[in-house]
Write an enzyme that holds these catalytic residues in place. Structure first.
Site, PDB file in Angstrom:
ATOM      1  N   GLY A 234      19.586  -6.179 -37.517  1.00 56.07           N
ATOM      2  CA  GLY A 234      19.226  -5.546 -36.252  1.00 56.07           C
ATOM      3  C   GLY A 234      19.745  -6.395 -35.106  1.00 56.07           C
ATOM      4  O   GLY A 234      19.954  -7.591 -35.244  1.00 56.07           O
TER       5      GLY A 234
ATOM      6  N   GLY B  23      19.337  -6.867 -30.759  1.00 57.52           N
ATOM      7  CA  GLY B  23      18.608  -6.456 -29.567  1.00 57.52           C
ATOM      8  C   GLY B  23      19.030  -7.287 -28.387  1.00 57.52           C
ATOM      9  O   GLY B  23      19.915  -8.127 -28.497  1.00 57.52           O
TER      10      GLY B  23
ATOM     11  N   PHE C 175      17.638  -9.633 -27.054  1.00 54.94           N
ATOM     12  CA  PHE C 175      17.288 -11.039 -27.214  1.00 54.94           C
ATOM     13  C   PHE C 175      18.259 -11.753 -28.133  1.00 54.94           C
ATOM     14  O   PHE C 175      18.310 -12.964 -28.176  1.00 54.94           O
ATOM     15  CB  PHE C 175      15.894 -11.136 -27.834  1.00 54.94           C
ATOM     16  CG  PHE C 175      15.807 -10.289 -29.056  1.00 54.94           C
ATOM     17  CD1 PHE C 175      16.298 -10.762 -30.257  1.00 54.94           C
ATOM     18  CD2 PHE C 175      15.316  -9.001 -28.991  1.00 54.94           C
ATOM     19  CE1 PHE C 175      16.297  -9.959 -31.374  1.00 54.94           C
ATOM     20  CE2 PHE C 175      15.306  -8.211 -30.118  1.00 54.94           C
ATOM     21  CZ  PHE C 175      15.790  -8.682 -31.304  1.00 54.94           C
TER      22      PHE C 175
ATOM     23  N   VAL D  75      18.701 -10.035 -35.482  1.00 56.05           N
ATOM     24  CA  VAL D  75      17.703 -10.192 -36.528  1.00 56.05           C
ATOM     25  C   VAL D  75      18.423 -10.271 -37.865  1.00 56.05           C
ATOM     26  O   VAL D  75      19.288  -9.446 -38.168  1.00 56.05           O
ATOM     27  CB  VAL D  75      16.728  -8.999 -36.553  1.00 56.05           C
ATOM     28  CG1 VAL D  75      15.668  -9.218 -37.619  1.00 56.05           C
ATOM     29  CG2 VAL D  75      16.072  -8.815 -35.202  1.00 56.05           C
TER      30      VAL D  75
ATOM     31  N   LYS E   9      14.286 -13.498 -36.531  1.00 58.26           N
ATOM     32  CA  LYS E   9      14.731 -13.038 -35.215  1.00 58.26           C
ATOM     33  C   LYS E   9      15.151 -14.253 -34.415  1.00 58.26           C
ATOM     34  O   LYS E   9      14.371 -15.158 -34.187  1.00 58.26           O
ATOM     35  CB  LYS E   9      13.556 -12.315 -34.560  1.00 58.26           C
ATOM     36  CG  LYS E   9      13.773 -11.804 -33.171  1.00 58.26           C
ATOM     37  CD  LYS E   9      12.748 -10.707 -32.899  1.00 58.26           C
ATOM     38  CE  LYS E   9      12.157 -10.752 -31.520  1.00 58.26           C
ATOM     39  NZ  LYS E   9      11.093  -9.763 -31.329  1.00 58.26           N
TER      40      LYS E   9
ATOM     41  N   ASP F 155       5.131  -0.854 -25.901  1.00 55.52           N
ATOM     42  CA  ASP F 155       6.461  -0.417 -26.308  1.00 55.52           C
ATOM     43  C   ASP F 155       6.375   0.325 -27.641  1.00 55.52           C
ATOM     44  O   ASP F 155       7.133   0.056 -28.564  1.00 55.52           O
ATOM     45  CB  ASP F 155       7.416  -1.605 -26.385  1.00 55.52           C
ATOM     46  CG  ASP F 155       8.878  -1.188 -26.227  1.00 55.52           C
ATOM     47  OD1 ASP F 155       9.120  -0.017 -25.864  1.00 55.52           O
ATOM     48  OD2 ASP F 155       9.762  -2.018 -26.468  1.00 55.52           O
TER      49      ASP F 155
END
Ligand SMILES: *[C@@H]1O[C@H](CO)[C@@H](O)[C@H](O)[C@H]1NC(C)=O
Ligand SMILES: *[C@@H]1O[C@H](CO)[C@@H](O)[C@H](O)[C@H]1NC(C)=O
Ligand SMILES: *[C@@H]1O[C@H](CO)[C@@H](O)[C@H](O)[C@H]1NC(C)=O
Length: 849
Positions: A538, A540, A542, A545, A560, A656
Site C-alpha cells: 500500500g 499513502g 505518509f 506499507v 508502515k 476517516d
C-alpha cells in the site's frame, strides 16, 4: 608489424573506454537515454527525485536569460512527491524560450511540471501564460493555480507527444498573457523523452472511409489506464516513463464487470507488431471482462466515461490481450465510442492470432460543442449476431489523446473550480491567515497545500483524475494517493491531511513507551528485505506499507514507514500510536510495535491477509463478496466503531471511516484501521469539538463540513456511506457519473426516497438479499446519512439494526414478531454499558426460540 597492431588495438580499446564513459555520463546526466532531457528549471545544480531520476539544471537550454529569473518556491506542499523539480522554478516576465536539439524525424514525449506557489513574491494567481512547442500551441492563457485548484492537486503535469518533422530543434516558448495585468509565466520541470513512432492512422468513428493522420500530429495525453489492473509507476514502464492508472474511477454505473489477471501458465508474448514499448506487461496481463452470466452481459454495456474539451478530435487506443480464451469466435463484442459503433464484432483472438498475444486498435472521434458533449463514452457489448461461445467482452488498457486542431492548437480553457472548494479555501484562508505573515502568496500556497490538502487530497484521486490532466499525473503525483483505488491491499491508506506543525519524529517512545514493542531498524529492514519494492502492499501520503515477516519468519506483519524525506504525517503517526497502543478490540486493527531510529518512523501492525473491504466489493481482482459476508463485515466494523465511541475511557472519533480503512483478516473478520486523524478528549461525550475539517471526500459529514464541529455522528454519517457502498457496489464518489449521481450518499438517499434504490443494487448480490433484510439495511443506511447529526442513530443503534438485518436475512419470517419487541430494549440499553458487546447480548435470536 605486431607492435603496430598491438598499439592499434590499444588505441581502439582506450577509445572505446573513453567513448563508453562519455556515453555513460551522458546517459546518466540526461535521464533515460542520450536523447532525453530531464530538467529542473531554475535549479543551479543536478538534483535527484524520489524515484532516483536525475534532473539537470536548465540554464544551458535557455535561449536568452534576460527576462527570466530562477526562483525558489516559498512553501513546500506536503503532497509534493519530491522537492525536485517542484521547489525551484524559472519565472519569465516576458516571452522566453528553451531550445533542445533533437535529431529530426523524431517523436518525443514531452512533459511539463508546474507547481503553482509564490516565487520571488509573485502572486501565484497572476501566472497566466501560453506555451508553444515549435508550430504547436500546447497551452493558452493557462493558469496553473486555477487548474490546480479545480483538480485539487498541488501540482500539475501535462504530457504531450510531439512530432519533430523538419527542424532538428525543439523550441519551447513561454509567453505571459498580455491581457492579464502583471502576468508572468513559470515552469518547474521539463522532461523530453525520445519515443518510437507508435502512432499511424486512426479511423474516424462513424466514417469508415476517413482517417486521421496521427503520425504528423501533436497529441496531449488525457487518460492512460491499466484496465482491470493497478497503477503502474513510470519506473515500471520502460524508458518511456509513462504512468498508467486504475480504470475504476471512470467506470459508469454499478455493472463494472470483473477483473482478471493472467495466470502464470499463460505467457504474454510481444511481437514485432506489438513490441514491449507499446504498453508494459502489467497492462496486458490484467483485464476487465463483463462477467460469467451471458444474460446479464447481454443486458448491459461495460462503459467508461471521460471528461474532455469540446471541439477537438480524440484518438482512443484500446489495448487487448486475451489470456483466458484461445479460439476465434469465443468472445466477440462491439465497441462503441460516443454512442457510435467504432468496431462491430471485435474478436481479440482473431486479431492477435493466439492466447496471450497483445494487440491494440486506434479509433478517432470528433467531439463537438453542445450540451453534455464534453464527455467521451467508451462502451463494450457482446456481439450476439456472431453467436460467439461466450457473450462477453474484454479490455486490458485504454489511452485517450487529444489531437491538435487544424491550427496546430491543443489548448483548451482553464477548468472551473468547484464552488465548494473555493468556499472551503476562503474559509480556511480566514482561519489560518497568519497574523505576522507578509505575503498573501504564502497564505494561498500554504492553504492550497496544507489546509485544503485535507479535503482535497482525496479528491485528488477522484475529481482530479477525471478532469483533463489525469493521465498526466506523475508516478509520484496522483499515484502517491492512489491507495484509494490503487494498491490491492492498501492496508493503510492515504487520507486527507493537514500539514501539522511537528517537531520531528522524536516522541514516539514517550507516547507508547512500555505499551508496545520497540523494534530496531535492523529488525525492520530484515523483515522487509530492506524495504524491497516487491513487499509494498500500500502507498499513502505518509509513505509506503510493506508486508514483512518478524520473529524468524513466524509472524506476518504490515509495516508502515513514514517517508523519510517528508515531515508530513508525523502528527498522524503520533496520534495513531497514541490511540492504538491503548486500544485493544477484536474489530480494531492491532498495533504490534514501532521503530524510531535514524529519523525513521515505522509502525508495525497485524497483517490483514484479505486487504481492504473496498477491493472485495468493486475494486481489485477478487470475486465479489456474498451479501451475507458483506453484512457480517459491516456488523464487525460497526462493533469496532461502537467501541471507539463508547468503550474506552473517552469517546474516540475516528474521522476517516471508509471502505479502505476497514480491513479484513484471513477469517474475514473486519477491523477498523488508520487512526491518524482520530480525536479524543474528556469533553467529547457531551459536546462537540471545534476543529479543522478533515476526512475523505464522499464520506464527509456535511454538517461537520459546514459547522466544523466534530461529533461521533460524523463517523455515523461516513459509516452510512460505507453501507451504501456495500449495497450498491460503487465508490462513494464517482465523478464520471451524471451530476446527481456523483455522490453515493446523495444519490442513494434520493433513490431510497423515490423507492428506486433496488435498481442501483450491486448486480452481484441481486437475488441474494431477502426483501426484509434489504428494507432494514437500506433504512439504517439512510438514517446514517441524515443531514443533521441529531437525526442520525448512534453507532450502537446502527449495530443493533445491522444485527437485526442479518437475522431477517437468515430467518425472514420469524423475525417479524421480534422486531417490535426487541427494538425498544436494545435502543434504550445502548451506550449505557462500557462493554460494547453486552448491550447486544440481550438481542434475541428469533430462530433460537
Ligand atoms: C466550439 O466551436 C463552436 C463553433 O466554432 C464555438 O461556438 C464554441 O464556442 C466552441 N466551444 C469551445 C468550448 O471552444
Ligand atoms: C450499448 O451502447 C450502444 C451505443 O451507445 C447502444 O446503442 C445500446 O443500446 C447500449 N446497450 C445497452 C444494453 O445499454
Ligand atoms: C495537426 O497539426 C499538423 C501539423 O501542423 C497537421 O498536419 C494536422 O492536420 C493537424 N491535425 C488536425 C487534426 O488538424
Amino acid at each position: 608489424m605486431k607492435d603496430k597492431l598491438r598499439s592499434h588495438l590499444w588505441f581502439h580499446l582506450v577509445y572505446i573506454c573513453v567513448a563508453l564513459s562519455i556515453l555513460h555520463v551522458l546517459g546518466k546526466s540526461s535521464g533515460t537515454n542520450s536523447q532525453s532531457y530531464v530538467i529542473a528549471c531554475g535549479s543551479s545544480s543536478r538534483g535527484t527525485d524520489s524515484d532516483g531520476r536525475v534532473w539537470m539544471p536548465d540554464s544551458k537550454f535557455l535561449v536568452s536569460s534576460a527576462d527570466s529569473v530562477p526562483a525558489a518556491a516559498a512553501f513546500q506542499d506536503p503532497s509534493l512527491p519530491s522537492t525536485v523539480p517542484y521547489m525551484s522554478a524559472r519565472v519569465f516576465t516576458s516571452q522566453a524560450s528553451y531550445r533542445f536539439s533533437v535529431p529530426s524525424k523524431t517523436r518525443v514525449w514531452f512533459r511539463l511540471h508546474f507547481y503553482p506557489c509564490t516565487y520571488s513574491n509573485l502572486d501565484p494567481s497572476d501566472a497566466y501564460f501560453g506555451v508553444t512547442a515549435n508550430e504547436f500551441t500546447l497551452m493558452n492563457n493557462f493558469s496553473a493555480s486555477i487548474t490546480a485548484q479545480a483538480l485539487t492537486q498541488a501540482y500539475i503535469i501535462r504530457e504531450f507527444s510531439l512530432p519533430l518533422v523538419e527542424s532538428g530543434d525543439l523550441n519551447i516558448t513561454f509567453t505571459p498573457t498580455v491581457a492579464h495585468d502583471g502576468a508572468y509565466a513559470f515552469i518547474n520541470g521539463i522532461e523530453m523523452i525520445r519515443m518510437p513512432d507508435i502512432f499511424e492512422q486512426a479511423t474516424m468513428v462513424g466514417f469508415s472511409d476517413q482517417a486521421v493522420t496521427v503520425d504528423v500530429s501533436s497529441l496531449q495525453t488525457l487518460y492512460r489506464l491499466n484496465v482491470g489492473g493497478q497503477y503502474i509507476p513510470p519506473t515500471n514502464d520502460s524508458s518511456l516513463t509513462r504512468t498508467w492508472y486504475d480504470d475504476t474511477p471512470y467506470l459508469f454505473g454499478a455493472a463494472a464487470g470483473v477483473t482478471s489477471e493472467a495466470d502464470k501458465n499463460v505467457k504474454v508474448q510481444y511481437s514485432p507488431d506489438v513490441p514491449e514499448y507499446i504498453a508494459p506487461l502489467d497492462v496486458y496481463s490484467t483485464a476487465r471482462t463483463m462477467g460469467p452470466d451471458p444474460k446479464v452481459n447481454q443486458n448491459y454495456n461495460l462503459t467508461w466515461v471521460f471528461q474532455i474539451d469540446a471541439n477537438f478530435t480524440y484518438v482512443v487506443r484500446f489495448h487487448f490481450c486475451d489470456f483466458l480464451l484461445s479460439k476465434v469466435n469465443q468472445r466477440v463484442f462491439d465497441i462503441f465510442v460516443n454512442n457510435q459503433t467504432a468496431q462491430a464484432a471485435a474478436d481479440v483472438i482473431a486479431w492477435s492470432g493466439s492466447e496471450g498475444a497483445p494487440v491494440y486498435k486506434d479509433f478517432a472521434a470528433y467531439v463537438s460543442d453542445g450540451p453534455g458533449d464534453e464527455q467521451l463514452w467508451v462502451a463494450l457489448h457482446p456481439s450476439a449476431s456472431m453467436k460467439p461461445e461466450y457473450y462477453d467482452a474484454i479490455l486490458n488498457g485504454l489511452e485517450i489523446f487529444k489531437i491538435n486542431d487544424s491550427n496546430g492548437n491543443l489548448a483548451g480553457p482553464n477548468p472551473v473550480p468547484s464552488q465548494m472548494l473555493v468556499h472551503a479555501e476562503a474559509e480556511a484562508a480566514k482561519k489560518f491567515a497568519p497574523s505576522g505573515h507578509s505575503g498573501t502568496g504564502q497564505v494561498i500556497g500554504g492553504i492550497a497545500g496544507g489546509v485544503l490538502g485535507f479535503i482535497v487530497v482525496v479528491l485528488v484521486c477522484l475529481f482530479v483524475r477525471h478532469r483533463r490532466n489525469v493521465a498526466n499525473g506523475t508516478e509520484s503525483g496522483v499515484g502517491k494517493w492512489l491507495p484509494l483505488y490503487g494498491s490491492s491491499h492498501a492496508s493503510t491508506t492515504s487520507k486527507s491531511t493537514i500539514s501539522g506543525k511537528s517537531n520531528g519524529s522524536s516522541h514516539l517512545s514517550s507516547l507508547a513507551g512500555g505499551l508496545c514493542r520497540h523494534f530496531s531498524l535492523f529488525e525492520i529492514k530484515h523483515a522487509t528485505k530492506s524495504f524491497d519494492e516487491s513487499r509494498v502492499i500500500g502507498v499513502g501520503g505518509f509513505g509506503k506499507v510493506y508486508k514483512g515477516m518478524i520473529d524468524g519468519g513466524s509472524t506476518q506483519v504490515a509495516i508502515k514507514r513514514s517517508n523519510p524525506s517528508s515531515e508530513q504525517g508525523v502528527h498522524e503517526f503520533e496520534t495513531e500510536i497514541e490511540m492504538l497502543s491503548k486500544l485493544r478490540h477484536k474489530h480494531l486493527v492491532s498495533l504490534i510495535g514501532f521503530c524510531e531510529e535514524d529519523g525513521e518512523m515505522i509502525l508495525v501492525y497485524d497483517y490483514m491477509a484479505n486487504g481492504t473491504l473496498r477491493e472485495h466489493i468493486y475494486k481489485g481482482n477478487k470475486p465479489p463478496l456474498s451479501w451475507k459476508q458483506r453484512l457480517e463485515i459491516c456488523i464487525g466494523a460497526a462493533r469496532g466503531l461502537h467501541y471507539l465511541h463508547t468503550g474506552a475511557k473517552y469517546t474516540i472519533i475516528h474521522r476517516d471511516v471508509k471502505t479502505t480503512n476497514i480491513l479484513l483478516d484471513e477469517k474475514w473478520v473486519a477491523k477498523v484501521s488508520d487512526f491518524g486523524l482520530s480525536k479524543t478528549g474528556p469533553n467529547l461525550n457531551q459536546t462537540h469539538v471545534s476543529t479543522v475539517v478533515k476526512g475523505s471526500f464522499g464520506y464527509l459529514d456535511p454538517e461537520y463540513f459546514r459547522r466544523q464541529q466534530l461529533t461521533e455522528k460524523s463517523d455515523v454519517y461516513s459509516f452510512g456511506v460505507v453501507l451504501f457502498e456495500v449495497l450498491c457496489g460503487r465508490p462513494a464518489l464517482n465523478p464520471s457519473l451524471p451530476k446527481e449521481q456523483v455522490s453515493l450518499a446523495d444519490w442513494a438517499r434520493h433513490c431510497h426516497r423515490k423507492g428506486t434504490l433496488e435498481e442501483i443494487l450491486d448486480p452481484h448480490i441481486k437475488g441474494q438479499v431477502s426483501p426484509e433484510c434489504y428494507k432494514k439495511f437500506a433504512e439504517t443506511a439512510e438514517k446514517c446519512v441524515a443531514d443533521r447529526g441529531l437525526d442520525r442513530p448512534s453507532m450502537g443503534d446502527v449495530l443493533w439494526n445491522l444485527e437485526f438485518a442479518l437475522q431477517l436475512q437468515e430467518n425472514p419470517g420469524a423475525a417479524k414478531f421480534e422486531a417490535e419487541h426487541v427494538d425498544a430494549t436494545a435502543v434504550s440499553g445502548e451506550n449505557q454499558d462500557s462493554n460494547p458487546n453486552a448491550a447486544f447480548s440481550q438481542l434475541v435470536n428469533p430462530s433460537g426460540r
